[in-house]
Design an enzyme around this catalytic site. Structure first.
Site, PDB file in Angstrom:
ATOM      1  N   CYS A   1      50.627 -52.638  17.066  1.00 28.67           N
ATOM      2  CA  CYS A   1      49.885 -53.245  15.971  1.00 28.67           C
ATOM      3  C   CYS A   1      48.387 -53.170  16.253  1.00 28.67           C
ATOM      4  O   CYS A   1      47.931 -53.525  17.341  1.00 28.67           O
ATOM      5  CB  CYS A   1      50.317 -54.700  15.772  1.00 28.67           C
ATOM      6  SG  CYS A   1      49.432 -55.532  14.431  1.00 28.67           S
TER       7      CYS A   1
ATOM      8  N   ASN B   1      59.379 -23.788  36.197  1.00 31.41           N
ATOM      9  CA  ASN B   1      58.558 -23.499  35.027  1.00 31.41           C
ATOM     10  C   ASN B   1      58.782 -22.053  34.590  1.00 31.41           C
ATOM     11  O   ASN B   1      59.266 -21.219  35.367  1.00 31.41           O
ATOM     12  CB  ASN B   1      57.074 -23.725  35.347  1.00 31.41           C
ATOM     13  CG  ASN B   1      56.249 -24.058  34.119  1.00 31.41           C
ATOM     14  OD1 ASN B   1      56.770 -24.543  33.115  1.00 31.41           O
ATOM     15  ND2 ASN B   1      54.964 -23.781  34.179  1.00 31.41           N
TER      16      ASN B   1
ATOM     17  N   CYS C   1      47.391 -57.393  16.259  1.00 29.36           N
ATOM     18  CA  CYS C   1      47.836 -58.295  17.330  1.00 29.36           C
ATOM     19  C   CYS C   1      48.185 -57.575  18.623  1.00 29.36           C
ATOM     20  O   CYS C   1      48.391 -58.211  19.647  1.00 29.36           O
ATOM     21  CB  CYS C   1      49.011 -59.143  16.853  1.00 29.36           C
ATOM     22  SG  CYS C   1      50.579 -58.241  16.699  1.00 29.36           S
TER      23      CYS C   1
ATOM     24  N   GLY D   1      58.529 -27.960  33.855  1.00 32.80           N
ATOM     25  CA  GLY D   1      58.060 -27.625  32.522  1.00 32.80           C
ATOM     26  C   GLY D   1      56.687 -28.138  32.168  1.00 32.80           C
ATOM     27  O   GLY D   1      56.456 -28.537  31.027  1.00 32.80           O
ATOM     28  N   THR D   2      55.772 -28.137  33.114  1.00 35.68           N
ATOM     29  CA  THR D   2      54.410 -28.571  32.814  1.00 35.68           C
ATOM     30  C   THR D   2      53.418 -27.573  33.379  1.00 35.68           C
ATOM     31  O   THR D   2      53.638 -26.998  34.462  1.00 35.68           O
ATOM     32  CB  THR D   2      54.122 -29.980  33.363  1.00 35.68           C
ATOM     33  OG1 THR D   2      52.764 -30.323  33.112  1.00 35.68           O
ATOM     34  CG2 THR D   2      54.418 -30.091  34.838  1.00 35.68           C
TER      35      THR D   2
ATOM     36  N   ASP E   1      58.879 -37.579  23.281  1.00 30.88           N
ATOM     37  CA  ASP E   1      60.026 -37.319  22.407  1.00 30.88           C
ATOM     38  C   ASP E   1      61.262 -38.155  22.712  1.00 30.88           C
ATOM     39  O   ASP E   1      62.235 -38.141  21.953  1.00 30.88           O
ATOM     40  CB  ASP E   1      60.391 -35.835  22.444  1.00 30.88           C
ATOM     41  CG  ASP E   1      60.612 -35.302  23.863  1.00 30.88           C
ATOM     42  OD1 ASP E   1      61.207 -36.004  24.697  1.00 30.88           O
ATOM     43  OD2 ASP E   1      60.177 -34.157  24.133  1.00 30.88           O
TER      44      ASP E   1
ATOM     45  N   HIS F   1      52.438 -40.946  28.301  1.00 34.13           N
ATOM     46  CA  HIS F   1      51.731 -40.739  27.034  1.00 34.13           C
ATOM     47  C   HIS F   1      52.343 -41.545  25.894  1.00 34.13           C
ATOM     48  O   HIS F   1      51.983 -41.333  24.737  1.00 34.13           O
ATOM     49  CB  HIS F   1      51.707 -39.253  26.671  1.00 34.13           C
ATOM     50  CG  HIS F   1      50.830 -38.435  27.564  1.00 34.13           C
ATOM     51  ND1 HIS F   1      50.918 -37.058  27.676  1.00 34.13           N
ATOM     52  CD2 HIS F   1      49.832 -38.799  28.403  1.00 34.13           C
ATOM     53  CE1 HIS F   1      50.016 -36.622  28.544  1.00 34.13           C
ATOM     54  NE2 HIS F   1      49.354 -37.669  28.999  1.00 34.13           N
TER      55      HIS F   1
END
Length: 310
Positions: free
Chosen positions: A166, A275, A169, A249-250, A143, A158
């Site tokens: 692309c 968390n 290319c 937060g995971t 984000d 990620h």
């Protein structure tokens, strides 16, 4: 102690090093920690001495900014969950539908802002850099809220909603256009009764490199795709030198990111988890602070009384 490597041939071995709950005796190969502490004063003492801090973040750090996760029950866009759309196969079959999904997510994110957790991390990085100390943020999020908050040393494992790649290319480029192309203007509504726009491929986002005009795709890691080995190498280097690690937060269940903090802890480095709930890795860490990241993280990363600010 688990070896800190990310090569594919080692992933199977490392999955048996206690990173998920198991009754297997193979857990004995990894360092088991005592029940984690929630003593903030003790954490602050460790924080004050740390020279290289690695902060691993996941969806929970952005939840307080109102970012939809598309995970679990109710996490649908129209009739599909993310794992139905975020795949190479889905893009090959219906690039228009996939681009509608990502256009919607991009437009949503343009209206979101960093919350106190993002800001605390960015301010900590800026402050500590003046003291010859370093902070690196390793995020699973796409984000860019860490970037918007001002974080400079950022590894996005990620990818990013605001980068394209692309398919012809291979060029990767930042792209903050709204809409990303004229044909997607007003498209992407999540209502399940919304019909697909069925945009022709030639009207979807196109590469702007000279003479290319190839179809662009979001520069994110889709289900079934490998993480960028260059990014993983950079992550490995940072975690090899860190002397304090924060997990923010995971859920610690998505691989290979779920391996990062337990392996840092296994070599004796303090790890603090922030968390909303405990995770499968919680008992491997020295500290655990339960609650909203925007509430627990700012006091943890605030200036320590022993810090000297020039």
């Amino acid at each position: 102690m688990c070896l800190f490597k990310f090569t594919a041939r080692r992933l199977v071995f490392q999955a048996h090093c206690g990173l998920k709950a198991s009754s297997s005796k193979k857990q004995n190969f990894c360092l088991e920690m005592a029940r984690p502490s929630s003593n903030m004063a003790d954490f602050r003492e460790v924080f004050a001495k740390a020279k290289h801090i690695a902060i691993i973040t996941g969806a929970g750090v952005s939840a307080e900014s109102g970012v939809p996760t598309f995970r679990g029950a109710g996490g649908f866009w129209r009739r599909w969950q993310a794992q139905d759309l975020a795949t190479p196969g889905a893009f090959a079959r219906n690039p228009s539908r996939v681009w509608e999904f990502y256009h919607y997510r991009r437009e949503v994110m343009l209206s979101k802002h960093p919350n106190p957790a993002h800001i605390a991390i960015a301010e900590c990085e800026k402050r500590l850099s003046k003291q010859g100390r370093s902070v690196v943020v390793i995020t699973q999020n796409i984000d860019e809220l860490h970037r918007k908050a001002g974080t400079k040393h950022l590894l996005e494992i990620h990818g990013s909603l605001f980068k394209t790649r692309c398919t012809s290319c291979g060029n990767v480029a930042a792209n903050y256009k709204s809409p990303i192309c004229p044909a997607l203007a007003g498209k992407g509504a999540p209502d399940p009764n919304t019909e697909d726009a069925a945009i022709p491929v030639e009207d979807l986002p196109q590469c702007e490199e000279d003479g290319c005009n190839g179809l662009l795709r979001p520069h994110v890691v889709w289900f079934g795709e490998a993480l960028d080995p260059g990014v993983l190498t950079a992550v490995e280097k940072e975690l090899d030198i860190c002397d304090l690690c924060l997990v923010v937060g995971t859920s610690s269940v998505v691989y290979p990111a779920a391996m990062f903090a337990p392996q840092v802890s296994a070599r004796g480095v303090p790890v603090a988890e922030f968390n909303m709930e405990t995770t499968p890795a919680t008992n491997r860490f020295r500290f655990h602070f339960q609650g909203p990241c925007g509430t627990t993280l700012p006091p943890a990363l605030a200036r320590h009384e022993t810090e000297i600010i020039s």
